[in-house]
Design a protein around this motif. Structure first.
Motif, mmCIF file in Angstrom:
data_model
loop_
_atom_site.group_PDB
_atom_site.id
_atom_site.type_symbol
_atom_site.label_atom_id
_atom_site.label_comp_id
_atom_site.label_asym_id
_atom_site.label_seq_id
_atom_site.Cartn_x
_atom_site.Cartn_y
_atom_site.Cartn_z
ATOM 1 N N ARG A 54 0.827 -1.206 0.000
ATOM 2 C CA ARG A 54 0.000 0.000 0.000
ATOM 3 C C ARG A 54 0.866 1.263 0.000
ATOM 4 N N LEU A 55 1.920 1.260 0.809
ATOM 5 C CA LEU A 55 2.785 2.436 0.856
ATOM 6 C C LEU A 55 3.507 2.649 -0.469
ATOM 7 N N ILE A 56 4.038 1.577 -1.030
ATOM 8 C CA ILE A 56 4.736 1.701 -2.312
ATOM 9 C C ILE A 56 3.795 2.228 -3.385
ATOM 10 N N ARG A 57 2.576 1.701 -3.401
ATOM 11 C CA ARG A 57 1.599 2.176 -4.375
ATOM 12 C C ARG A 57 1.278 3.652 -4.140
ATOM 13 N N GLU A 58 1.142 4.030 -2.890
ATOM 14 C CA GLU A 58 0.773 5.408 -2.554
ATOM 15 C C GLU A 58 1.929 6.370 -2.856
ATOM 16 N N LEU A 59 3.170 5.883 -2.729
ATOM 17 C CA LEU A 59 4.338 6.736 -2.933
ATOM 18 C C LEU A 59 4.824 6.748 -4.376
ATOM 19 N N SER A 60 4.302 5.852 -5.192
ATOM 20 C CA SER A 60 4.784 5.709 -6.573
ATOM 21 C C SER A 60 4.109 6.704 -7.519
ATOM 22 N N VAL A 61 4.101 7.956 -7.108
ATOM 23 C CA VAL A 61 3.590 9.039 -7.944
ATOM 24 C C VAL A 61 4.558 10.197 -7.805
ATOM 25 N N LEU A 62 4.344 11.257 -8.547
ATOM 26 C CA LEU A 62 5.181 12.439 -8.394
ATOM 27 C C LEU A 62 5.097 12.940 -6.959
ATOM 28 N N GLU A 63 6.234 13.420 -6.447
ATOM 29 C CA GLU A 63 6.306 13.805 -5.029
ATOM 30 C C GLU A 63 5.209 14.790 -4.651
ATOM 31 N N GLU A 64 4.923 15.752 -5.538
ATOM 32 C CA GLU A 64 3.919 16.769 -5.204
ATOM 33 C C GLU A 64 2.500 16.207 -5.203
ATOM 34 N N SER A 65 2.333 14.980 -5.741
ATOM 35 C CA SER A 65 1.009 14.369 -5.801
ATOM 36 C C SER A 65 0.745 13.388 -4.661
ATOM 37 N N VAL A 66 1.742 13.135 -3.833
ATOM 38 C CA VAL A 66 1.578 12.174 -2.741
ATOM 39 C C VAL A 66 0.595 12.711 -1.700
ATOM 40 N N ASP A 67 -0.342 11.877 -1.297
ATOM 41 C CA ASP A 67 -1.314 12.237 -0.270
ATOM 42 C C ASP A 67 -0.727 11.874 1.098
ATOM 43 N N VAL A 68 -0.179 12.868 1.790
ATOM 44 C CA VAL A 68 0.493 12.627 3.072
ATOM 45 C C VAL A 68 -0.476 12.056 4.101
ATOM 46 N N ASP A 69 -1.734 12.515 4.073
ATOM 47 C CA ASP A 69 -2.720 12.004 5.029
ATOM 48 C C ASP A 69 -2.971 10.514 4.805
ATOM 49 N N LYS A 70 -2.992 10.095 3.547
ATOM 50 C CA LYS A 70 -3.219 8.675 3.260
ATOM 51 C C LYS A 70 -2.014 7.840 3.657
ATOM 52 N N VAL A 71 -0.809 8.359 3.389
ATOM 53 C CA VAL A 71 0.411 7.671 3.818
ATOM 54 C C VAL A 71 0.417 7.518 5.331
ATOM 55 N N THR A 72 0.046 8.588 6.026
ATOM 56 C CA THR A 72 -0.020 8.550 7.485
ATOM 57 C C THR A 72 -1.026 7.508 7.950
ATOM 58 N N SER A 73 -2.174 7.459 7.309
ATOM 59 C CA SER A 73 -3.215 6.503 7.681
ATOM 60 C C SER A 73 -2.728 5.066 7.534
#
Length: 418
Positions: free
Chosen positions: A209-228
């Motif tokens: 899940r983290l790899i999928r969530e982080l595998s986008v452009l840095e400015e597009s990463v949803d920090v709240d979702k990563v935190t969740s």
């Protein structure tokens, strides 16, 4: 589960410890078991620096670590402070232009670089690399006399430190001293000693899940979702906090929430660390005891968060979640609580609450524990003076249990449900 690292001291000519080489081990048996080099180095890094910690492992002396070409090109050494490690380049690493550029950058940032197992001076591009090297490790049992003389001359020409490795006799030691070697390693001084510690394993599904969530452009990463996602995995959160405290990212301010920790590291750095953790090949906790403790930690975290919201402390809900989440870290790491949290960069009030200090975090945590243990007398006492009633806290607890159960069912599914 237990993790293992072997350490072997590297001594100065005055018999003082300069540092330790950290070696891969997968059991109490003190011998190397063939394994993928990337996996070996990744496990040494995680087990040595994060799980065991340099305070215990090397008394904060620098650690010599063998780095593969892949990990060097990924710039993994930069995740640690220059005073913490010496980067060893193995003899089988290709000395490409890309690798030499990486070494140049590392040198400029203050890292020490050692060439391991120096027995041949005819490697392509070696002379170019030597401009960025600090230490030559010479296998005194394998090198020929002719190459030995040439290596000693190279060290003089490039002002490099000579380290004699695999020294096993007094005669070998005395010869190296006469030849100008300044650092020494081998069975003559000490055999590798195994250090072990208990570790908690993250859930494989969290990686995905983290790899999928982080595998986008840095400015597009949803920090709240990563935190969740991180808030669902105690092992990864604990390692993340240990990482921050032992790396270049050691904070000037104490951590009060998982989101703050994510933002401090940055999503790009977190993505690189996911690579290291994935190579380490962590597995989900399958032992019933481990699952029970993980579930209890998650439930406590959610209860503490919701109790804080219900009692008017919404601005500190993240801190209450973190307090509940880490409240059983001593059980799951099998270490005394003071030791388990001593290397975490936590806000002082959260740290105090975990160690029994009376404050708002401790008050909510104790209320959660009373709910968990069905201690209704203490529960009633704890509710005194709080804007909460028994029915509200029971409802919060029931919802937290349901949340945890649902979370665990998702985490142990065979694949991620899109």
């Amino acid at each position: 589960m237990y993790v293992f690292v072997a350490r072997q001291p590297i001594l100065t000519a005055a018999d003082e410890v300069f540092g330790y080489e950290l070696l891969y081990r997968n059991s109490e048996e003190n011998r190397f078991v063939p394994v993928d080099p990337n996996k070996a180095t990744s496990e040494v890094l995680m087990n040595g620096f994060i799980t065991i910690g340099l305070e215990r492992l090397s008394r904060n002396k620098p650690c010599f670590i063998n780095f593969t070409e892949d990990l060097l090109l990924e710039k993994v050494p930069e995740y640690f402070r220059p005073d913490q490690l010496v980067i060893e380049i193995l003899e089988n690493v290709s000395l490409s232009l890309d690798l030499i550029r990486v070494c140049r950058d590392l040198k400029q940032k203050g890292y020490l670089i050692a060439l391991d197992d120096m027995i041949d001076i005819n490697r392509p591009a070696l002379m170019e690399l030597l401009h960025y090297v600090d230490i030559l490790k010479v296998d005194v049992r394998a090198v020929s006399d002719e190459n030995r003389r040439k290596i000693i001359q190279l060290a003089e020409d490039f002002s490099l430190t000579l380290l004699a490795e695999k020294v096993e006799t007094l005669e070998e030691h005395q010869r190296c001293m006469k030849e100008g070697f300044r650092l020494f390693q081998g069975f003559y001084y000490s055999k590798p000693v195994i250090v072990q510690a208990s570790s908690i394993m993250p859930l494989n599904i969290t990686y995905l899940r983290l790899i999928r969530e982080l595998s986008v452009l840095e400015e597009s990463v949803d920090v709240d979702k990563v935190t969740s996602i991180l808030e669902q995995d105690l092992a990864l959160t604990y390692k993340l906090l240990r990482l921050i405290n032992s790396s270049l990212y050691k904070p000037k301010y104490s951590i009060h929430s998982i989101k703050q920790a994510v933002m401090l590291l940055g999503t790009e750095t977190l993505k690189k660390w996911m690579y290291v953790l994935t190579v380490e090949n962590a597995a989900p906790p399958t032992h019933p005891r481990e699952q029970l403790v993980m579930k209890t930690s998650l439930t406590r975290a959610k209860v503490c968060e919701q109790l804080a919201l219900a009692s008017g402390e919404g601005d500190m809900a993240d801190g209450h979640f973190l307090t509940g989440f880490l409240s059983l870290i001593d059980v799951i790491t099998q270490r005394p609580l003071a030791e388990a949290v001593s290397t975490l960069p936590l806000e002082a009030d959260i740290l105090a609450a975990l160690q029994g200090g009376e404050n708002r975090f401790r008050k909510i945590l104790e209320l959660a524990v009373h709910l968990e243990t069905a201690d209704f007398q203490k529960l009633g006492e704890s509710l005194g003076g709080m804007p909460l009633n028994v029915s509200t806290v029971f409802e919060i607890y029931a919802q937290a249990v349901s949340w945890t159960e649902e979370l665990f069912q998702e985490n142990f599914m065979e694949k991620i449900t899109e």
